[in-house]
Design a protein around this motif. Structure first.
Motif, mmCIF file in Angstrom:
data_model
loop_
_atom_site.group_PDB
_atom_site.id
_atom_site.type_symbol
_atom_site.label_atom_id
_atom_site.label_comp_id
_atom_site.label_asym_id
_atom_site.label_seq_id
_atom_site.Cartn_x
_atom_site.Cartn_y
_atom_site.Cartn_z
ATOM 1 N N GLY A 9 -22.486 -6.103 2.143
ATOM 2 C CA GLY A 9 -23.916 -6.292 1.986
ATOM 3 C C GLY A 9 -24.321 -7.721 2.263
ATOM 4 N N GLY A 10 -25.622 -7.937 2.338
ATOM 5 C CA GLY A 10 -26.113 -9.283 2.581
ATOM 6 C C GLY A 10 -27.547 -9.268 3.044
ATOM 7 N N LEU A 11 -27.970 -10.405 3.542
ATOM 8 C CA LEU A 11 -29.348 -10.583 4.035
ATOM 9 C C LEU A 11 -29.342 -10.508 5.555
ATOM 10 C CD1 LEU A 11 -32.333 -11.384 3.586
ATOM 11 C CD2 LEU A 11 -31.568 -13.777 3.684
ATOM 12 N N VAL A 12 -30.241 -9.704 6.091
ATOM 13 C CA VAL A 12 -30.338 -9.542 7.532
ATOM 14 C C VAL A 12 -31.798 -9.407 7.918
ATOM 15 C CG1 VAL A 12 -30.069 -7.031 7.404
ATOM 16 C CG2 VAL A 12 -29.421 -8.242 9.500
ATOM 17 N N GLN A 13 -32.141 -9.835 9.105
ATOM 18 C CA GLN A 13 -33.513 -9.697 9.577
ATOM 19 C C GLN A 13 -33.761 -8.279 10.083
ATOM 20 O OE1 GLN A 13 -34.077 -12.848 12.492
ATOM 21 N NE2 GLN A 13 -35.161 -14.076 10.963
ATOM 22 N N THR A 90 -33.916 -2.006 2.376
ATOM 23 C CA THR A 90 -33.486 -2.903 1.302
ATOM 24 C C THR A 90 -33.166 -2.100 0.050
ATOM 25 O OG1 THR A 90 -34.764 -4.785 2.125
ATOM 26 C CG2 THR A 90 -34.223 -4.773 -0.212
ATOM 27 N N ALA A 91 -31.948 -2.268 -0.447
ATOM 28 C CA ALA A 91 -31.504 -1.496 -1.600
ATOM 29 C C ALA A 91 -30.100 -1.940 -1.995
ATOM 30 C CB ALA A 91 -31.494 0.000 -1.273
ATOM 31 N N VAL A 92 -29.690 -1.475 -3.145
ATOM 32 C CA VAL A 92 -28.284 -1.568 -3.517
ATOM 33 C C VAL A 92 -27.624 -0.288 -3.008
ATOM 34 C CG1 VAL A 92 -26.609 -1.703 -5.391
ATOM 35 C CG2 VAL A 92 -28.774 -2.966 -5.548
ATOM 36 N N TYR A 93 -26.563 -0.458 -2.252
ATOM 37 C CA TYR A 93 -25.863 0.678 -1.654
ATOM 38 C C TYR A 93 -24.604 0.968 -2.461
ATOM 39 C CZ TYR A 93 -28.977 0.677 2.329
ATOM 40 O OH TYR A 93 -30.092 0.775 3.133
ATOM 41 N N TYR A 94 -24.445 2.230 -2.817
ATOM 42 C CA TYR A 94 -23.333 2.664 -3.651
ATOM 43 C C TYR A 94 -22.420 3.600 -2.882
ATOM 44 C CZ TYR A 94 -26.230 0.980 -7.513
ATOM 45 O OH TYR A 94 -26.989 0.208 -8.342
ATOM 46 N N CYS A 95 -21.155 3.374 -3.002
ATOM 47 C CA CYS A 95 -20.156 4.265 -2.442
ATOM 48 C C CYS A 95 -19.886 5.383 -3.447
ATOM 49 C CB CYS A 95 -18.879 3.480 -2.163
ATOM 50 S SG CYS A 95 -17.543 4.433 -1.439
ATOM 51 N N ASN A 96 -19.725 6.565 -2.923
ATOM 52 C CA ASN A 96 -19.466 7.741 -3.759
ATOM 53 C C ASN A 96 -18.233 8.472 -3.245
ATOM 54 O OD1 ASN A 96 -19.918 10.955 -3.549
ATOM 55 N ND2 ASN A 96 -20.576 10.236 -5.563
ATOM 56 N N ALA A 97 -17.444 8.992 -4.143
ATOM 57 C CA ALA A 97 -16.308 9.826 -3.761
ATOM 58 C C ALA A 97 -16.194 10.967 -4.754
ATOM 59 C CB ALA A 97 -15.027 9.010 -3.732
ATOM 60 N N THR A 119 -23.397 -2.687 -3.491
ATOM 61 C CA THR A 119 -23.531 -3.916 -2.718
ATOM 62 C C THR A 119 -24.972 -4.008 -2.238
ATOM 63 O OG1 THR A 119 -22.610 -5.191 -0.866
ATOM 64 C CG2 THR A 119 -22.786 -2.821 -0.536
ATOM 65 N N LEU A 120 -25.552 -5.183 -2.375
ATOM 66 C CA LEU A 120 -26.973 -5.364 -2.089
ATOM 67 C C LEU A 120 -27.205 -5.640 -0.612
ATOM 68 C CD1 LEU A 120 -29.925 -5.742 -3.028
ATOM 69 C CD2 LEU A 120 -29.343 -8.153 -3.472
ATOM 70 N N VAL A 121 -28.126 -4.899 -0.047
ATOM 71 C CA VAL A 121 -28.583 -5.121 1.322
ATOM 72 C C VAL A 121 -30.057 -5.506 1.270
ATOM 73 C CG1 VAL A 121 -29.051 -4.046 3.550
ATOM 74 C CG2 VAL A 121 -26.923 -3.527 2.331
#
Length: 125
Positions: A9-13, A90-97, A119-121
């Protein structure tokens, strides 16, 4: 014990790309399906993309054509390639299994679900 650890994750334009990774470990029988969900600020968590043990791939309508999920079973990693990002991503991305079948791949909760911490995007204009 099942563990999932997201990264990337991170900051992107706006218009840019990011690739998220999720390394998972634990009982193989509990990790047949993998996927990604996200929670935008002030909103509930929603489905983004998923892959079942039977190799069924599904995407949310909001990301079709822009995001791609892939899985490296040998390395126990699932990726989410995100292209043409917009501020709405823009969100927090969660992995699921878990043990989801095609019918339940997009369910907010199902069966033996395991989650990463996220992880924050952030997509800027």
């Amino acid at each position: 014990q099942v563990q999932l650890v997201e990264s990337g994750g991170g900051l992107v334009q706006a218009g840019g790309s990011l690739r998220l990774s999720c390394i998972y470990s634990g009982s193989s029988s509990a990790l047949e399906s993998v996927g990604w969900f996200r929670r935008a600020p002030g909103k509930q968590r929603v489905f983004v993309a998923g892959v079942t043990g039977g190799a069924t791939v599904a995407y949310a309508d909001a990301v079709k054509g822009r995001f791609a999920i892939s899985r490296d079973t040998g390395r126990s990693v699932v990726y989410l390639q995100m292209n043409n990002l917009t501020p709405e991503d823009t969100a927090v991305y969660y992995c699921n299994a878990g043990d989801r079948t095609a019918e339940y791949v997009a369910a907010l909760q199902h069966g033996r679900d395991y989650w990463g911490t996220g992880t924050l995007v952030t997509v800027s204009t």
